[in-house]
Design an enzyme around this catalytic site. Structure first.
Site, PDB file in Angstrom:
ATOM      1  N   SER A  68       0.843  -1.200   0.000  1.00  0.00           N
ATOM      2  CA  SER A  68       0.000   0.000   0.000  1.00  0.00           C
ATOM      3  C   SER A  68       0.880   1.253   0.000  1.00  0.00           C
ATOM      4  O   SER A  68       0.384   2.350  -0.264  1.00  0.00           O
ATOM      5  CB  SER A  68      -0.934   0.006   1.217  1.00  0.00           C
ATOM      6  N   GLU A 137      -0.147 -12.534  -1.666  1.00  0.00           N
ATOM      7  CA  GLU A 137      -1.575 -12.584  -1.973  1.00  0.00           C
ATOM      8  C   GLU A 137      -1.912 -13.847  -2.765  1.00  0.00           C
ATOM      9  O   GLU A 137      -1.185 -14.204  -3.693  1.00  0.00           O
ATOM     10  CB  GLU A 137      -1.969 -11.361  -2.811  1.00  0.00           C
ATOM     11  N   GLU A 204      -9.212  -9.878   3.529  1.00  0.00           N
ATOM     12  CA  GLU A 204      -9.555  -8.496   3.163  1.00  0.00           C
ATOM     13  C   GLU A 204     -10.915  -8.438   2.463  1.00  0.00           C
ATOM     14  O   GLU A 204     -11.168  -9.171   1.500  1.00  0.00           O
ATOM     15  CB  GLU A 204      -8.458  -7.913   2.249  1.00  0.00           C
TER      16      GLU A 204
END
Ligand code: KIV
Length: 296
Positions: A68, A137, A204
């Site tokens: 991020s 991920e 998430e």
């Protein structure tokens, strides 16, 4: 007479023991222990040494050097342009400022998808940079990578649900696993990641009941972001939580401070003082001896 159960010295020892425990560096194994004891895990993204020092004082358990940073530090619209070098640079800074928290480094886009040897080499560089673990991920497509990293001694945090590195495939940042088949697939992926050796799992943007099921079936802790209250821990992007993000923040974020506004106010006050000649004041400044003689 009822014998005293504890002596003052014993209480002191116990207190010292608790203090030492609170100051001790957090390890991967501690997160699983926390889940077993029903203690929630507090995780935040951190990108530099100063922030790491402050958030370590606050007792945050896990620091994520998240990709991020591509959005909140570098100003990109997605996390996709973030490079391994950028994550490494910020990981080194964060670990210099950290004494207690567990530092987890995000593996950026294309650093683990191309080949298994590539993934091991890249994850190894982040560990050499000071991270104690890496985050990747995805579910079944990355199981072999997870196994090989764990074999190499590199602890892996998984990440399921909304996968920001898949933003184009997902057609935007939207909630995942809303349909029963999608939810079942996510639950299977979670089990597979645990079997492959992941020590924890970020969930998430998924429905709270799906996160609750995943949390219930796994023995490794789940850490939610936009996934409701049933996870074993929570993570937020620190810039969102502290009001430093000038772009829009996701609706599930709770803003704990408005540091952005405080900075704007502080900068305005400084500029005003400079323009009016109020800063710096002369009395705080050393003069040369010659200059002070001249004034006599
Ligand atoms: O990069 C990041 O900040 C993350 C969190 C959203 C979990 O992956």
């Amino acid at each position: 007479m009822v014998p005293a159960l504890t002596q003052p010295g014993e209480l002191l020892c116990e207190h010292r023991g608790e203090m030492a425990e609170a100051a001790r560096q957090i390890r991967v194994r501690d997160l699983k222990e926390k889940k077993r004891r029903g203690e929630k895990i507090a995780m935040l993204t951190v990108y530099d040494a100063t922030m790491a020092r402050l958030l370590d004082r606050a007792g945050i358990d896990v620091f994520l050097v998240g990709d991020s940073l591509g959005m909140v530090i570098q100003g990109h619209e997605t996390t996709l342009p973030v490079t391994l070098e950028a994550i490494l640079h910020h990981t080194e800074a964060v670990t210099r400022g950290t004494k207690r928290a567990l530092v987890v480094a995000d593996m950026p886009f294309l650093s683990y998808q191309v080949s298994v040897p590539d993934a091991v080499r890249n994850a190894g560089r982040l560990i050499q940079g000071g991270a104690a673990a890496v985050k990747l991920e995805g579910g079944r497509p990355i199981l072999e990578v997870v196994e090989r990293l764990v074999d190499a001694g590199i602890p892996v945090m998984g990440h399921l649900g909304l996968l920001p590195q898949h933003v184009h495939e997902l057609s935007g940042y939207r909630m995942q696993a809303r349909e029963p088949r999608e939810a079942e697939r996510l639950i299977e992926d979670a089990r597979m990641l645990e079997t492959a050796g992941a020590f924890s799992l970020v969930l998430e943007s998924i429905p709270a009941d799906v996160a609750k099921t995943v949390t219930g079936v796994l023995s490794i802790p789940t850490i939610g972001i936009g996934a409701g209250p049933y996870c074993d821990g929570q993570v937020l992007v620190s810039y969102d939580a502290f009001g430093l993000n000038v772009d829009s923040v996701p609706p599930f974020v709770r803003q704990y401070a408005d540091l952005g506004e405080l900075m704007v106010e502080a900068a305005r006050a400084y500029a005003e003082d400079v323009r009016q000649g109020k800063f710096p004041p002369l009395e705080c400044h050393a003069s040369t001896p010659a200059a002070s003689d001249m004034r006599k």
